[in-house]
Motif scaffolding. Structure first.
Motif, short mmCIF file in Angstrom:
data_model
loop_
_atom_site.label_atom_id
_atom_site.label_comp_id
_atom_site.label_asym_id
_atom_site.label_seq_id
_atom_site.Cartn_x
_atom_site.Cartn_y
_atom_site.Cartn_z
N PRO A 11 0.34 0.80 -14.56
CA PRO A 11 0.37 2.28 -14.40
C PRO A 11 -0.91 3.09 -14.23
O PRO A 11 -1.10 4.21 -13.97
CB PRO A 11 1.36 2.67 -15.86
CG PRO A 11 1.09 1.43 -16.72
CD PRO A 11 0.68 0.45 -15.90
N SER A 12 -2.13 2.55 -14.80
CA SER A 12 -3.32 3.18 -14.77
C SER A 12 -4.07 2.98 -13.36
O SER A 12 -4.86 3.82 -13.10
CB SER A 12 -4.30 2.53 -15.67
OG SER A 12 -4.57 1.11 -15.40
N LEU A 13 -3.03 2.40 -12.43
CA LEU A 13 -3.57 2.31 -11.19
C LEU A 13 -3.03 3.00 -9.94
O LEU A 13 -1.85 2.92 -10.18
CB LEU A 13 -4.08 0.66 -10.80
CG LEU A 13 -4.82 -0.17 -11.64
CD1 LEU A 13 -4.60 -1.47 -11.40
CD2 LEU A 13 -6.13 0.40 -11.85
N PHE A 14 -3.45 3.02 -8.95
CA PHE A 14 -2.95 3.61 -7.61
C PHE A 14 -3.00 2.30 -6.85
O PHE A 14 -4.23 1.34 -6.84
CB PHE A 14 -3.44 4.75 -6.95
CG PHE A 14 -3.42 5.98 -7.67
CD1 PHE A 14 -2.19 6.72 -7.55
CD2 PHE A 14 -4.60 6.62 -7.99
CE1 PHE A 14 -2.01 8.19 -8.16
CE2 PHE A 14 -4.46 7.91 -8.55
CZ PHE A 14 -3.15 8.57 -8.65
N ALA A 15 -2.34 2.19 -5.84
CA ALA A 15 -2.29 0.99 -5.03
C ALA A 15 -1.52 1.42 -3.56
O ALA A 15 -0.42 1.99 -3.46
CB ALA A 15 -1.47 -0.38 -5.47
N LYS A 16 -2.31 0.91 -2.50
CA LYS A 16 -1.76 1.34 -1.25
C LYS A 16 -1.98 0.02 -0.18
O LYS A 16 -3.05 -0.58 -0.20
CB LYS A 16 -2.61 2.61 -0.57
CG LYS A 16 -1.83 2.96 0.69
CD LYS A 16 -2.51 4.36 0.95
CE LYS A 16 -1.90 4.89 2.31
NZ LYS A 16 -2.59 6.28 2.47
N ASP A 17 -1.07 -0.21 0.41
CA ASP A 17 -1.00 -1.44 1.55
C ASP A 17 -1.43 -0.77 2.93
O ASP A 17 -0.94 0.17 3.37
CB ASP A 17 0.27 -2.05 1.81
CG ASP A 17 0.58 -2.78 0.57
OD1 ASP A 17 0.01 -3.26 -0.23
OD2 ASP A 17 1.89 -3.14 0.26
N LEU A 18 -2.61 -1.30 3.35
CA LEU A 18 -3.36 -1.04 4.47
C LEU A 18 -3.68 -2.20 5.32
O LEU A 18 -3.46 -3.40 5.16
CB LEU A 18 -4.45 -0.18 4.15
CG LEU A 18 -4.54 0.97 3.39
CD1 LEU A 18 -5.84 1.44 2.93
CD2 LEU A 18 -3.83 2.06 4.09
N LEU A 19 -4.24 -1.82 6.73
CA LEU A 19 -4.73 -2.88 7.30
C LEU A 19 -6.39 -2.44 7.67
O LEU A 19 -6.57 -1.26 7.86
CB LEU A 19 -4.11 -2.73 8.75
CG LEU A 19 -2.64 -3.25 9.10
CD1 LEU A 19 -1.97 -3.14 10.44
CD2 LEU A 19 -2.46 -4.54 8.51
N PHE A 20 -6.90 -3.56 7.52
CA PHE A 20 -8.55 -3.28 7.73
C PHE A 20 -8.83 -4.07 8.82
O PHE A 20 -8.63 -5.32 8.87
CB PHE A 20 -9.28 -4.05 6.70
CG PHE A 20 -9.59 -3.14 5.31
CD1 PHE A 20 -8.85 -2.02 5.29
CD2 PHE A 20 -10.23 -3.44 4.35
CE1 PHE A 20 -9.04 -1.07 4.05
CE2 PHE A 20 -10.54 -2.61 3.13
CZ PHE A 20 -9.73 -1.51 3.20
N ASP A 21 -8.94 -3.41 10.05
CA ASP A 21 -9.11 -3.96 11.42
C ASP A 21 -7.97 -5.12 11.53
O ASP A 21 -8.47 -6.16 12.11
CB ASP A 21 -10.44 -4.68 11.46
CG ASP A 21 -11.51 -3.44 11.74
OD1 ASP A 21 -11.09 -2.49 11.98
OD2 ASP A 21 -12.48 -3.76 11.29
N GLY A 22 -6.77 -4.83 11.20
CA GLY A 22 -5.67 -5.85 11.44
C GLY A 22 -5.40 -6.70 10.31
O GLY A 22 -4.41 -7.59 10.57
#
Length: 333
Positions: A11-22
């Motif tokens: 709960p102390s963190l944000f998290a986000k799924d992304l693509l780094f150059d695919g």
């Protein structure tokens, strides 16, 4: 990968799924405010290049990001056989280059980026660090953290392989079997690899000293180790698996001018691990080339133990201690 747990985001963190150059990644960021820019880490998970995932390593990512107060990028490289070698290290490299170029977007100081990997992820980590020595256009890595990494495929009869041949998760025989699966090769080659018959004589003459048991401190040979003579070279075996000895898999054999440019390194070895001596050999290799090395040897550790560090009643203290040492090292940079 079949999971025996369902780790949740701290709960102390944000998290986000992304693509780094695919390349799929999950970026963990502490919610607490921070004066200036944080340190950053890219984490390459283990699993022999055929298993593991961002989700499976979420508890490890939680622990490091929270306790070290850093921005952590967990890299979801593609797994073999769907994604054949060398796509794993190349995707890790692609994600690292992207992060180094865009660190400030995530509140990270680009001069304070480290890479970390365990097992096969540690192997990819060594290759990425070596490849980045060819990129003077990028910020230099602050450090690399190698947790029971495999760094050589010349000798599968080093003391640790012989002493820990029957250990769970990774035995002497399974090390070779997983390697053959990873490269999409037939298991009929297993016995020849175990004997070392895949190593050309000229290669052994040039690089054999780097992988020699003579470089292993004597205190690690006290469990009845006896040198195992290697088998005769078989060109037909080498021709099927030349990648095994290339520096993009056996990073121990990189040239001195490459090793000398590597960043400060933190190495974790475990007593009850067939890959223990790979860590010891790479430690010596780095030190001989003037690289600053910190080392933690887990006396009760075994291969894969960091994935058993948040299991309730089944938690292994060695896994907790290793993660705590990683956090301490990163905070101290």
């Amino acid at each position: 990968m079949i999971s025996f747990r369902n780790p949740k985001l701290d709960p102390s963190l944000f998290a986000k799924d992304l693509l780094f150059d695919g390349v799929p990644v999950r970026v963990y960021q502490p919610k607490a405010p921070f004066a200036g820019r944080r340190k950053g880490m890219l984490l390459f998970h283990g699993g022999a290049g055929m298993a593991g995932s961002i989700d499976f390593y979420q508890d490890v990512s939680n622990k490091i990001a929270k306790d070290a107060d850093i921005v952590l990028v967990s890299v979801g490289y593609g797994l073999a056989p769907e994604h054949p070698y060398p796509s794993q290290y190349k995707q890790c490299l692609t994600a690292t280059v992207h992060f180094l170029k865009n660190a400030e977007v995530y509140g990270v100081d680009p001069s304070q980026v480290v890479i970390c990997g365990d097992s096969a992820g540690g192997n990819f980590c060594t290759v990425v660090a070596q490849k980045l020595t060819e990129r003077p256009d990028l910020p230099k890595l602050r450090a690399q953290l190698l947790v029971y990494a495999g760094v050589q495929a010349m000798d599968f009869n080093l003391p640790s392989y012989v002493q820990n041949t029957g250990m769970p998760f990774l035995s002497q025989e399974n090390t070779v079997i997983f390697g053959l699966w990873f490269f999409g090769q037939d298991l009929s080659l297993k016995d020849d690899l175990l004997k070392g018959s895949h190593v050309p004589d000229d290669f052994r003459m040039k690089y054999g000293k780097l992988a020699s048991a003579d470089n292993i401190p004597e205190k690690f040979k006290g469990q009845g180790y006896r040198p195992v003579p290697h088998g005769p070279y078989k060109p037909e075996v080498y021709k099927q698996l030349p990648e095994l000895l290339q520096v993009t898999f056996s990073s121990l054999f990189a040239e001195d001018h490459v090793i000398e440019q590597l960043p400060e390194t933190f190495i974790v070895s475990c007593e009850y691990d067939v890959l223990r001596d790979d860590s010891l050999l790479y430690k010596k290799r780095l030190e001989d080339c003037g690289v600053k090395v910190s080392w933690f040897h887990s006396e009760q550790g075994f291969h894969g133990v960091i994935n058993l560090s948040d299991m309730g009643l089944f938690t292994f203290p060695a896994g907790v201690e290793i993660l705590d040492r990683i956090v301490d090292f990163v905070r101290g940079l």
